[in-house]
Every structure is written in C-alpha cells, then in structure tokens.
Design a protein around this motif. Structure first.
Motif, short mmCIF file in Angstrom:
data_model
loop_
_atom_site.label_atom_id
_atom_site.label_comp_id
_atom_site.label_asym_id
_atom_site.label_seq_id
_atom_site.Cartn_x
_atom_site.Cartn_y
_atom_site.Cartn_z
N VAL A 120 9.81 8.35 5.21
CA VAL A 120 9.46 9.60 4.02
C VAL A 120 8.05 9.65 4.05
N THR A 121 7.50 10.86 3.87
CA THR A 121 6.22 11.05 3.84
C THR A 121 5.89 12.01 2.39
N VAL A 122 4.59 11.79 2.23
CA VAL A 122 4.07 12.70 1.03
C VAL A 122 2.81 13.55 1.36
N SER A 123 2.74 14.36 0.46
CA SER A 123 1.54 15.40 0.49
C SER A 123 0.45 14.97 -0.26
N PRO A 124 -0.87 15.13 -0.09
CA PRO A 124 -1.82 14.70 -0.86
C PRO A 124 -1.81 15.05 -2.47
N SER A 125 -1.11 16.20 -2.71
CA SER A 125 -0.65 16.45 -4.12
C SER A 125 0.09 15.80 -4.91
N GLN A 126 1.01 15.03 -4.12
CA GLN A 126 1.93 14.13 -4.75
C GLN A 126 1.48 12.69 -5.12
N VAL A 127 0.29 12.38 -4.32
CA VAL A 127 -0.39 10.94 -4.27
C VAL A 127 -0.79 10.37 -5.64
N PRO A 128 -1.57 11.32 -6.43
CA PRO A 128 -2.10 10.98 -7.87
C PRO A 128 -0.94 10.46 -8.78
N GLU A 129 0.12 11.19 -8.85
CA GLU A 129 1.16 10.94 -9.73
C GLU A 129 1.90 9.62 -9.12
N LEU A 130 2.09 9.34 -7.87
CA LEU A 130 2.61 8.05 -7.54
C LEU A 130 1.61 7.02 -7.65
N LEU A 131 0.39 7.16 -7.45
CA LEU A 131 -0.35 6.12 -7.62
C LEU A 131 -0.44 5.45 -9.20
N LEU A 132 -0.45 6.70 -9.95
CA LEU A 132 -0.30 6.34 -11.37
C LEU A 132 1.03 5.49 -11.95
N GLY A 133 1.98 5.69 -11.24
CA GLY A 133 3.12 4.96 -11.52
C GLY A 133 3.23 3.63 -10.85
N LEU A 134 2.61 3.43 -9.62
CA LEU A 134 2.64 2.50 -8.83
C LEU A 134 1.49 1.54 -9.05
N ALA A 135 0.25 1.94 -8.59
CA ALA A 135 -1.01 1.27 -8.44
C ALA A 135 -1.25 0.44 -9.83
N THR A 136 -0.70 1.17 -10.93
CA THR A 136 -0.97 0.34 -12.29
C THR A 136 -0.17 -0.88 -12.53
N VAL A 137 0.90 -1.19 -11.67
CA VAL A 137 1.70 -2.33 -11.73
C VAL A 137 1.83 -3.21 -10.50
N ARG A 138 1.67 -2.58 -9.18
CA ARG A 138 1.81 -3.33 -7.92
C ARG A 138 0.71 -2.66 -6.81
N PRO A 139 0.26 -3.39 -6.15
CA PRO A 139 -0.77 -3.04 -5.27
C PRO A 139 -0.02 -1.96 -4.06
N VAL A 140 -0.80 -1.14 -3.56
CA VAL A 140 -0.47 0.09 -2.85
C VAL A 140 -1.24 0.26 -1.54
N PHE A 141 -0.53 0.43 -0.26
CA PHE A 141 -1.18 0.72 0.67
C PHE A 141 -0.76 2.13 1.29
N LEU A 142 -1.70 2.84 1.40
CA LEU A 142 -1.58 4.29 1.91
C LEU A 142 -1.47 4.28 3.31
N TRP A 143 -0.75 4.62 4.31
CA TRP A 143 -0.81 5.02 5.61
C TRP A 143 -0.97 6.48 5.83
N GLY A 144 -1.76 6.76 6.86
CA GLY A 144 -2.09 8.30 7.39
C GLY A 144 -2.64 8.42 8.60
N ALA A 145 -2.70 9.34 9.30
CA ALA A 145 -3.65 9.59 10.36
C ALA A 145 -5.09 9.76 10.05
N PRO A 146 -5.90 9.48 11.05
CA PRO A 146 -7.52 9.55 10.55
C PRO A 146 -7.80 10.96 10.15
N GLY A 147 -8.73 11.10 9.17
CA GLY A 147 -9.23 12.38 8.81
C GLY A 147 -8.60 13.23 7.98
#
Length: 354
Positions: free
Chosen positions: A5-32
């Motif tokens: 499952v992939t996400v677009s850049p606009s979805q990332v802030p909301e996901l990080l707000l819920g995830l990164a504040t409680v658990r470490p997160v790793f963002l995968w993606g192509a260069p650039g």
C-alpha cells in the motif's frame, strides 16, 4: 522492501502525526520524491528542531559516543552533542537502510528504547527514518529483521496533484509548472538501469532553479544542456519542444485547424516530438472507445487526424509511429476502430497528396 500500500505526500503529515508521536516510522520511496523535505516540514509543524543523521556518513562510535572515566573509576559512553539534547526534537535517520550493518545495529536501542547508553531522548521527541528501495538502483542494504520489526513502514509514491499544488505557491518557473500541468505523467520516471539522469520532482525543481538563474535570455543550446542534464531523454526533448511553442506561439490547435504545418526542419525535431505527443494525447481524450459513439463532428476530427498522420509520416515515420504506438503495458492507447480505419485509409490519403 516492496510496497503493498502506498501513500501520496499529502497523506504523510496526518499519518506521521498519529504514528511518529508514539512509534518510530520509516519512509520508503524512490529517489527525489521529497522524503527528506516531508520530514523536515512535519517537524517544523510540531515546533521541533529536525536533527538529521545520514546513515552512509556514520560509524558506530558516532552514535554510541566515546568512553569517559567517571570519578568512581568506571567508564561510560558519552553520546555526541547532536543527539544528547535536553529539549524534545525530531531525530531524522536519513538513508538508514544504506548504513553498514554495524551502524544499523547501533540504532537498535535508539529506535526502540529511545536511548543510547544512559542517555534517553527527551519526552516529546520523535524518531523518523527514510531510505530508498533497492529496486530503484539506489544504494541500499538489506535491513535485519530485528530492525524492520522496530519500525512502522510507510511507502511513499510521487503524486503530480500534490506536487503541482505545492509548486503553484513555491516560485516554480512557469515553464515547468505549465508543462507538468499538461503532462503530469512526466513528473516522475523509474530510475534507469544505466547511469543517466531521470525525471523526479527534485529534478524538475532543480531545472526550475536553473531557468530562474539564467533568466529570459536563456539560449536554446543551454536549455538543451539543462534539460538533458536533469531529465530522461524523452522528457528533455519534449520539454524543449514545449519551450519552443511558448516562445514562438506555435501550437497544436493551429495545426489541427490547418492554419500551420508540422515543423519540418531538422533543428525543430524536439518540437515535432512534443507536438506529436500532444496530438496523441488530444486523440486519446476526444475519440470515444466505441465507433457507435462517434458523432459527425468527431468523424471529421478522425478524418483530419488520419490526414495529419500522413503528413507527419512524410516528415518522420518514427515520430508518426509514436502517435499510434501501444502503451507501456502493450495495449493500444488509441481506440481500435480508429487504428483500423487509419490502416485502411492511409494508402488513399498518401495517394491524394501526390
């Protein structure tokens, strides 16, 4: 690691707000595609300083620190100043999966337990990692299962909609903005097997900066160097053709109406490729999939299109073939009824032009 499952850049802030504040997160993606920028912007939104550690530039001792003898004669490791902070912050582990196995191991306790030796991250700190995929031809090492299991994995994809919305208010050069508005599929291309430039949001941003730097007096040979130095060859040629249209008010509509001809000079071959690509896109958009849906007006459009294909082939068979070529998946892009009619009517149309 492959993305289910992939996400677009606009979805990332909301996901990080819920995830990164409680658990470490790793963002995968192509260069650039903007992984690092997204993390820094997210940290700014929380009012946290973003401290970046680049995995490929670290040794284990850069994290663990150096030993120091205490008053009781024991030793303890002192983590570096960049990590050992008293205020909460965002620890960004960039290119984590490109680090050596020893460096990755050094991150284990920092990622899961939020500590190195006796030092603990201040409450309110967040830990985010990012890295490229091995399938993109980027430097990447396999992650140990212990490290994989310590992170929440989020797979990022390039999104032309998100990028164009950002670019509209970020000073991106009008040529780049308008071109990608017309050809959003050119924003990103898969990294090639060989060492050559390829199109990414970062590459287009760099091209925009270069265009601003050179200004309106930019000459065509220099533009060609810039485009081919940053984009895939196909996109570079197409962008060069687009700029010629902008500078010379030479559009596809004039050709469709019969007010202008296909450019036939050898030095205008990039313009010809761009116009042919735009012609193909126009036909895909206007011609219905089924012949029964064709109105009288569209019948005239189809007839004019077949005549223009003949004229295009007289200049370059190769360019004409790009208009009717199959898509990347091997399936026809243009309606099958139009392709059949074109094959049937071509000899007559060629004879009529003699």
């Amino acid at each position: 690691m492959q993305a289910a499952v992939t996400v677009s850049p606009s979805q990332v802030p909301e996901l990080l707000l819920g995830l990164a504040t409680v658990r470490p997160v790793f963002l995968w993606g192509a260069p650039g595609i903007g992984k690092s920028s997204l993390v820094r912007e997210f940290a700014d939104s929380l009012g946290l300083e973003c401290v970046s550690l680049i995995g490929t530039q670290l040794a284990p001792e850069d994290l663990i620190g150096v030993p120091q003898i205490t008053e009781d004669g024991r030793s303890r490791f002192c983590p570096p100043e960049s990590i050992a902070r008293t205020e909460p912050y965002c620890l960004f582990l960039d290119e984590l999966n490109a680090a050596t196995p020893d460096v990755q191991k050094a991150f284990y306790s920092l990622i899961l337990d939020r500590r190195i030796g006796s030092y603990e991250l201040p409450p309110g700190s967040i830990v985010i990692g990012a890295g490229n995929r091995a399938t993109d031809g980027a430097l990447a090492r396999p992650m140990a299962s212990a490290l994989v299991n310590r992170l929440v994995h989020v797979h990022l994809r390039a999104s032309s909609t998100d990028w164009l919305a950002w670019a509209a208010g970020s000073g991106i050069h009008p040529w780049v903005l308008d071109y990608l508005t017309d050809r959003p599929d050119h924003l990103w291309s898969a990294p090639p097997k060989t060492e050559e430039p390829f199109s990414t949001p970062r590459a287009w941003h760099m091209l925009s900066d270069a265009l601003h730097s050179f200004g309106p007096t930019l000459e065509e040979p220099v533009l060609k160097v810039l485009a081919h130095g940053l984009l895939t060859p196909q996109h570079a040629v197409s962008f060069g053709g687009y700029v010629k249209i902008v500078r010379n008010s030479y559009g596809l509509d004039a050709i469709l109406k019969g007010d202008a001809r296909w450019p036939h000079r050898l030095e205008d071959r990039d313009l010809l490729y761009y116009l042919a690509d735009a012609f193909r896109g126009r036909l895909v958009k206007e011609l219905p999939a089924r012949k029964e849906q064709v109105s009288d007006a569209l019948r005239q459009t189809a007839y004019r299109a077949k005549s223009l294909l003949v004229q295009l082939a007289e200049i370059s068979v190769e360019v004409a073939q790009t208009v009717i070529a199959d898509g990347a998946d091997g399936n026809p892009v243009l309606p099958s009824w139009f392709l059949i009619e074109a094959a049937r009517d071509m000899p007559r149309l060629v004879e009529a032009r003699r």
